[in-house]
Design a protein around this motif. Structure first.
Motif, PDB file in Angstrom:
ATOM      1  N   LYS A   1      63.256 -41.624 154.498  1.00 47.71           N
ATOM      2  CA  LYS A   1      63.236 -41.514 153.037  1.00 47.71           C
ATOM      3  C   LYS A   1      62.297 -40.368 152.612  1.00 47.71           C
ATOM      4  O   LYS A   1      61.209 -40.602 152.105  1.00 47.71           O
ATOM      5  CB  LYS A   1      62.796 -42.832 152.406  1.00 47.71           C
ATOM      6  N   PRO A   2      62.748 -39.161 152.811  1.00 46.86           N
ATOM      7  CA  PRO A   2      61.871 -38.030 152.454  1.00 46.86           C
ATOM      8  C   PRO A   2      61.982 -37.670 150.967  1.00 46.86           C
ATOM      9  O   PRO A   2      62.987 -37.961 150.316  1.00 46.86           O
ATOM     10  CB  PRO A   2      62.413 -36.898 153.328  1.00 46.86           C
ATOM     11  N   PHE A   3      60.955 -37.058 150.442  1.00 49.49           N
ATOM     12  CA  PHE A   3      61.032 -36.383 149.160  1.00 49.49           C
ATOM     13  C   PHE A   3      60.271 -35.070 149.306  1.00 49.49           C
ATOM     14  O   PHE A   3      59.477 -34.892 150.247  1.00 49.49           O
ATOM     15  CB  PHE A   3      60.482 -37.247 148.017  1.00 49.49           C
ATOM     16  N   TYR A   4      60.513 -34.166 148.399  1.00 45.61           N
ATOM     17  CA  TYR A   4      60.054 -32.793 148.587  1.00 45.61           C
ATOM     18  C   TYR A   4      59.271 -32.300 147.374  1.00 45.61           C
ATOM     19  O   TYR A   4      59.527 -32.717 146.236  1.00 45.61           O
ATOM     20  CB  TYR A   4      61.248 -31.861 148.840  1.00 45.61           C
ATOM     21  N   TRP A   5      58.355 -31.392 147.674  1.00 44.13           N
ATOM     22  CA  TRP A   5      57.683 -30.627 146.637  1.00 44.13           C
ATOM     23  C   TRP A   5      58.345 -29.250 146.566  1.00 44.13           C
ATOM     24  O   TRP A   5      58.675 -28.656 147.600  1.00 44.13           O
ATOM     25  CB  TRP A   5      56.199 -30.431 146.953  1.00 44.13           C
ATOM     26  N   VAL A   6      58.536 -28.760 145.361  1.00 43.52           N
ATOM     27  CA  VAL A   6      59.008 -27.383 145.160  1.00 43.52           C
ATOM     28  C   VAL A   6      57.756 -26.521 144.967  1.00 43.52           C
ATOM     29  O   VAL A   6      56.988 -26.716 144.018  1.00 43.52           O
ATOM     30  CB  VAL A   6      59.940 -27.285 143.941  1.00 43.52           C
ATOM     31  N   VAL A   7      57.547 -25.607 145.908  1.00 48.08           N
ATOM     32  CA  VAL A   7      56.304 -24.824 145.907  1.00 48.08           C
ATOM     33  C   VAL A   7      56.611 -23.337 146.005  1.00 48.08           C
ATOM     34  O   VAL A   7      57.686 -22.928 146.494  1.00 48.08           O
ATOM     35  CB  VAL A   7      55.377 -25.244 147.084  1.00 48.08           C
ATOM     36  N   ALA A   8      55.659 -22.564 145.545  1.00 45.09           N
ATOM     37  CA  ALA A   8      55.657 -21.115 145.765  1.00 45.09           C
ATOM     38  C   ALA A   8      54.647 -20.848 146.868  1.00 45.09           C
ATOM     39  O   ALA A   8      53.451 -21.147 146.720  1.00 45.09           O
ATOM     40  CB  ALA A   8      55.289 -20.368 144.496  1.00 45.09           C
ATOM     41  N   ALA A   9      55.116 -20.342 147.988  1.00 48.36           N
ATOM     42  CA  ALA A   9      54.247 -20.188 149.157  1.00 48.36           C
ATOM     43  C   ALA A   9      54.503 -18.846 149.833  1.00 48.36           C
ATOM     44  O   ALA A   9      55.537 -18.188 149.612  1.00 48.36           O
ATOM     45  CB  ALA A   9      54.497 -21.322 150.147  1.00 48.36           C
ATOM     46  N   ASP A  10      53.534 -18.444 150.654  1.00 46.92           N
ATOM     47  CA  ASP A  10      53.670 -17.226 151.447  1.00 46.92           C
ATOM     48  C   ASP A  10      54.806 -17.437 152.443  1.00 46.92           C
ATOM     49  O   ASP A  10      54.918 -18.476 153.090  1.00 46.92           O
ATOM     50  CB  ASP A  10      52.358 -16.930 152.163  1.00 46.92           C
ATOM     51  N   ALA A  11      55.642 -16.434 152.564  1.00 44.93           N
ATOM     52  CA  ALA A  11      56.794 -16.540 153.457  1.00 44.93           C
ATOM     53  C   ALA A  11      56.363 -16.682 154.899  1.00 44.93           C
ATOM     54  O   ALA A  11      57.136 -17.188 155.729  1.00 44.93           O
ATOM     55  CB  ALA A  11      57.688 -15.317 153.283  1.00 44.93           C
ATOM     56  N   ARG A  12      55.123 -16.246 155.239  1.00 36.74           N
ATOM     57  CA  ARG A  12      54.650 -16.318 156.614  1.00 36.74           C
ATOM     58  C   ARG A  12      54.029 -17.674 156.944  1.00 36.74           C
ATOM     59  O   ARG A  12      53.765 -17.952 158.109  1.00 36.74           O
ATOM     60  CB  ARG A  12      53.621 -15.207 156.866  1.00 36.74           C
ATOM     61  N   ALA A  13      53.808 -18.517 155.929  1.00 35.89           N
ATOM     62  CA  ALA A  13      53.199 -19.823 156.167  1.00 35.89           C
ATOM     63  C   ALA A  13      54.249 -20.789 156.716  1.00 35.89           C
ATOM     64  O   ALA A  13      55.462 -20.602 156.549  1.00 35.89           O
ATOM     65  CB  ALA A  13      52.582 -20.362 154.879  1.00 35.89           C
ATOM     66  N   THR A  14      53.747 -21.853 157.384  1.00 37.16           N
ATOM     67  CA  THR A  14      54.671 -22.879 157.893  1.00 37.16           C
ATOM     68  C   THR A  14      55.285 -23.660 156.727  1.00 37.16           C
ATOM     69  O   THR A  14      54.782 -23.624 155.594  1.00 37.16           O
ATOM     70  CB  THR A  14      53.930 -23.837 158.834  1.00 37.16           C
ATOM     71  N   ARG A  15      56.317 -24.378 157.062  1.00 37.00           N
ATOM     72  CA  ARG A  15      57.032 -25.101 155.994  1.00 37.00           C
ATOM     73  C   ARG A  15      56.117 -26.068 155.256  1.00 37.00           C
ATOM     74  O   ARG A  15      56.143 -26.137 154.019  1.00 37.00           O
ATOM     75  CB  ARG A  15      58.222 -25.858 156.592  1.00 37.00           C
ATOM     76  N   ASP A  16      55.381 -26.863 155.994  1.00 38.33           N
ATOM     77  CA  ASP A  16      54.519 -27.870 155.373  1.00 38.33           C
ATOM     78  C   ASP A  16      53.048 -27.415 155.329  1.00 38.33           C
ATOM     79  O   ASP A  16      52.136 -28.241 155.224  1.00 38.33           O
ATOM     80  CB  ASP A  16      54.627 -29.185 156.144  1.00 38.33           C
ATOM     81  N   GLY A  17      52.814 -26.110 155.408  1.00 42.29           N
ATOM     82  CA  GLY A  17      51.448 -25.592 155.406  1.00 42.29           C
ATOM     83  C   GLY A  17      50.935 -25.292 153.995  1.00 42.29           C
ATOM     84  O   GLY A  17      51.322 -25.941 153.007  1.00 42.29           O
ATOM     85  N   LYS A  18      50.086 -24.304 153.904  1.00 38.65           N
ATOM     86  CA  LYS A  18      49.474 -23.942 152.624  1.00 38.65           C
ATOM     87  C   LYS A  18      50.515 -23.350 151.683  1.00 38.65           C
ATOM     88  O   LYS A  18      51.494 -22.726 152.091  1.00 38.65           O
ATOM     89  CB  LYS A  18      48.355 -22.934 152.848  1.00 38.65           C
ATOM     90  N   PHE A  19      50.291 -23.554 150.374  1.00 37.04           N
ATOM     91  CA  PHE A  19      51.187 -23.011 149.347  1.00 37.04           C
ATOM     92  C   PHE A  19      50.325 -22.438 148.225  1.00 37.04           C
ATOM     93  O   PHE A  19      49.135 -22.754 148.070  1.00 37.04           O
ATOM     94  CB  PHE A  19      52.143 -24.078 148.822  1.00 37.04           C
ATOM     95  N   LEU A  20      50.960 -21.631 147.402  1.00 41.50           N
ATOM     96  CA  LEU A  20      50.243 -20.966 146.316  1.00 41.50           C
ATOM     97  C   LEU A  20      50.241 -21.802 145.038  1.00 41.50           C
ATOM     98  O   LEU A  20      49.228 -21.848 144.334  1.00 41.50           O
ATOM     99  CB  LEU A  20      50.883 -19.593 146.030  1.00 41.50           C
ATOM    100  N   GLU A  21      51.362 -22.442 144.745  1.00 42.64           N
ATOM    101  CA  GLU A  21      51.438 -23.277 143.536  1.00 42.64           C
ATOM    102  C   GLU A  21      52.551 -24.301 143.699  1.00 42.64           C
ATOM    103  O   GLU A  21      53.612 -24.000 144.242  1.00 42.64           O
ATOM    104  CB  GLU A  21      51.685 -22.414 142.298  1.00 42.64           C
ATOM    105  N   LYS A  22      52.284 -25.502 143.220  1.00 39.48           N
ATOM    106  CA  LYS A  22      53.307 -26.553 143.207  1.00 39.48           C
ATOM    107  C   LYS A  22      54.058 -26.451 141.882  1.00 39.48           C
ATOM    108  O   LYS A  22      53.481 -26.575 140.792  1.00 39.48           O
ATOM    109  CB  LYS A  22      52.658 -27.930 143.354  1.00 39.48           C
ATOM    110  N   LEU A  23      55.385 -26.286 141.972  1.00 41.02           N
ATOM    111  CA  LEU A  23      56.209 -26.083 140.791  1.00 41.02           C
ATOM    112  C   LEU A  23      56.930 -27.358 140.331  1.00 41.02           C
ATOM    113  O   LEU A  23      57.331 -27.439 139.168  1.00 41.02           O
ATOM    114  CB  LEU A  23      57.248 -24.995 141.056  1.00 41.02           C
TER     115      LEU A  23
END
Length: 237
Positions: free
Chosen positions: A15-37
């Motif tokens: 039962k997953p749910f997701y955050w829509v984020v703006a992140a560096d393209a070089r970061a891992t999928r579940d790693g650091k992000f710039l802003e949660k949208l």
């Protein structure tokens, strides 16, 4: 640095749910992000989507590239439409008021479509529930009828008591039998009048035969008198 708008996975297994984020393209999928949208929950019907439209439009204007799934989510909530309208405002094709009015009209229509979809799903669920209840009621009534039929007594011919009663009512009252002179009126007339000899037991018959051969009391007395009577000698006193 290149920026992407993408999904970041959360939730438990299955039962997953997701955050829509703006992140560096070089970061891992579940790693650091710039802003949660916003958030995206596919476990509901329809899916739950919450977005900060203004921040999403800002990142698109700054050159952020959404993934395919993120692009569909942004389009579903009207982010791409607003980004397009603001591009027309910058080019002088329309004013900000016109762009805002068009966007609000689209949002209201979209909300109405979502509400209609939810109402249709609720109606389908209600119809399915009503059909299940109706089917269950029919099954219960059939079982009750079978139990009632099994509880009725049966005649020797195998017919139920109810069928026997209906047959008697259909036949009507039985015909009365008229007696005639030739018809016997009682069991006495039909009885055999031939006399029957009495039956004697063997011991009783033997006793009766002995009594028939024995002399009577009178005969015994007379015989005794003859024995004691003086004999006639021929002498005279």
């Amino acid at each position: 640095m290149p920026v992407k708008i993408r999904l970041q996975r959360h939730g438990k297994k299955g039962k997953p749910f997701y955050w829509v984020v703006a992140a560096d393209a070089r970061a891992t999928r579940d790693g650091k992000f710039l802003e949660k949208l916003g958030i995206y929950n596919p476990n509901t019907n329809p899916a739950t989507i919450e977005l900060n439209v203004d921040s999403s439009v800002k990142w698109l204007q700054n050159g952020a590239q959404p993934t395919d799934t993120a692009r569909a989510i942004l389009s579903y909530r009207g982010v791409l439409l607003k980004h397009h309208l603001l591009g027309g405002v910058r080019k002088g094709a329309l004013t900000e008021e016109q762009a805002e009015e068009k966007f609000n009209t689209w949002v209201s229509e979209k909300e109405q479509a979502i509400a209609d979809k939810v109402g249709g799903l609720d109606k389908v669920k209600a119809d399915a529930r009503a059909a299940a209840l109706k089917a269950e009621k029919e099954v219960n009534e059939k079982r009750a009828a079978e139990a009632a039929a099994a509880a009725l007594p049966e005649t020797p011919e195998g017919e139920s008591a109810e069928e026997e009663i209906q047959a008697v009512e259909a036949a009507g009252e039985p015909e009365q039998v008229v007696e005639t002179a030739d018809t016997p009126t009682s069991d006495v007339d039909n009885a055999d009048t031939t006399p029957v000899a009495p039956v004697k037991e063997e011991g009783v018959i033997a006793a009766n035969d002995d009594m028939a051969e024995a002399p009577s009391v009178k005969e015994v007395i007379e015989n005794n008198d003859e024995d004691v009577k003086p004999a006639d000698t021929g002498d005279k006193a």
